[in-house]
Design a protein around this motif. Structure first.
Motif, short mmCIF file in Angstrom:
data_model
loop_
_atom_site.label_atom_id
_atom_site.label_comp_id
_atom_site.label_asym_id
_atom_site.label_seq_id
_atom_site.Cartn_x
_atom_site.Cartn_y
_atom_site.Cartn_z
N TYR A 67 0.84 -1.19 0.00
CA TYR A 67 0.00 0.00 0.00
C TYR A 67 0.87 1.24 0.00
O TYR A 67 2.05 1.19 0.35
CB TYR A 67 -0.97 0.00 1.18
CG TYR A 67 -0.41 0.42 2.52
CD1 TYR A 67 -0.70 1.66 3.07
CD2 TYR A 67 0.42 -0.42 3.26
CE1 TYR A 67 -0.21 2.05 4.30
CE2 TYR A 67 0.91 -0.06 4.49
CZ TYR A 67 0.60 1.18 5.01
OH TYR A 67 1.08 1.57 6.23
N SER A 101 -3.55 -6.98 9.55
CA SER A 101 -4.99 -7.07 9.73
C SER A 101 -5.29 -7.10 11.22
O SER A 101 -4.45 -7.50 12.04
CB SER A 101 -5.55 -8.29 9.02
OG SER A 101 -4.91 -9.46 9.46
N MET A 137 -4.98 -2.62 9.05
CA MET A 137 -5.73 -2.67 7.80
C MET A 137 -7.23 -2.55 8.09
O MET A 137 -7.67 -2.63 9.24
CB MET A 137 -5.45 -4.00 7.08
CG MET A 137 -3.99 -4.17 6.72
SD MET A 137 -3.60 -5.80 6.07
CE MET A 137 -4.33 -5.68 4.45
N HIS A 141 -10.23 -7.35 6.23
CA HIS A 141 -9.08 -8.21 5.95
C HIS A 141 -8.77 -9.11 7.15
O HIS A 141 -8.85 -8.68 8.29
CB HIS A 141 -7.85 -7.37 5.62
CG HIS A 141 -8.01 -6.54 4.40
ND1 HIS A 141 -8.03 -7.06 3.14
CD2 HIS A 141 -8.17 -5.19 4.26
CE1 HIS A 141 -8.19 -6.09 2.26
NE2 HIS A 141 -8.29 -4.95 2.92
N ASP A 146 0.25 -5.60 4.97
CA ASP A 146 0.45 -4.60 3.93
C ASP A 146 1.83 -4.00 4.11
O ASP A 146 2.17 -3.54 5.21
CB ASP A 146 -0.58 -3.47 4.10
CG ASP A 146 -1.58 -3.40 2.98
OD1 ASP A 146 -1.39 -4.07 1.97
OD2 ASP A 146 -2.56 -2.64 3.13
#
Length: 170
Positions: A67, A101, A137, A141, A146
């Motif tokens: 990201y 997550s 996140m 998720h 990420d």
């Protein structure tokens, strides 16, 4: 003189808090503070080493994505992470920051805290390594991570079966 006595009393109290309630062998009377603290220091060292070995054995399998710090991929404040760290405008993937997550983060019942360092293996030779957890996140998720990258780096990552492992900080 009173400060020395107070310090000695505090050390004795701290050592007493670390002793188990039940001993397998009868207690040996210590002749001085040094003799009293040495067994406790050894015990603490042993506990720390076993904790380090237990932590090292835990490995989690996640799906890795990348990201960027842009509003379309984060929220209205893309340069501020969930733990209130600030991303500098000229950041890159060498910064080694990541988001996990929520099911993997302690505030939501997971094993990791913000600021923990984890070893990542299985994305790519260029992106594998040690990352620091600074972000979370979206709640949709699960078992995902990420990696923070800059838009100019053009990473398009969706890699399953990536291994993350906590690094013990002892």
């Amino acid at each position: 003189m009173n400060n020395v006595k107070l310090l000695a009393d505090l050390l004795i109290a701290a050592a007493a808090l670390t002793t188990p309630l039940f001993r397998s062998a009868p207690a040996v009377e210590a002749k001085g503070l040094k003799e009293f603290l040495i067994p406790h220091r050894t015990m603490l060292r042993h506990v720390a080493s076993t904790k380090k070995l237990a932590t090292r054995a835990l490995t989690y399998t996640v799906t890795a994505t990348a990201y960027q710090a842009v509003a379309s991929q984060t929220d209205s404040e893309p340069f501020i992470t969930a733990d209130n760290s600030r991303i500098k405008p000229h950041y890159g993937s060498k910064k080694r920051w990541m988001a996990l997550s929520r099911d993997l983060l302690k505030p939501w019942g997971g094993p990791f805290n913000f600021g923990d360092k984890v070893r990542v293996r299985g994305i790519s030779p260029k992106l594998d390594g040690v990352y620091t957890i600074h972000d979370t996140m979206n709640r949709r998720h699960h078992h995902c991570m990420d990696v923070l990258t800059h838009p100019s780096e053009k990473y398009d990552i969706f890699q399953k079966d990536v291994k993350i492992q906590p690094i013990a900080m002892l």
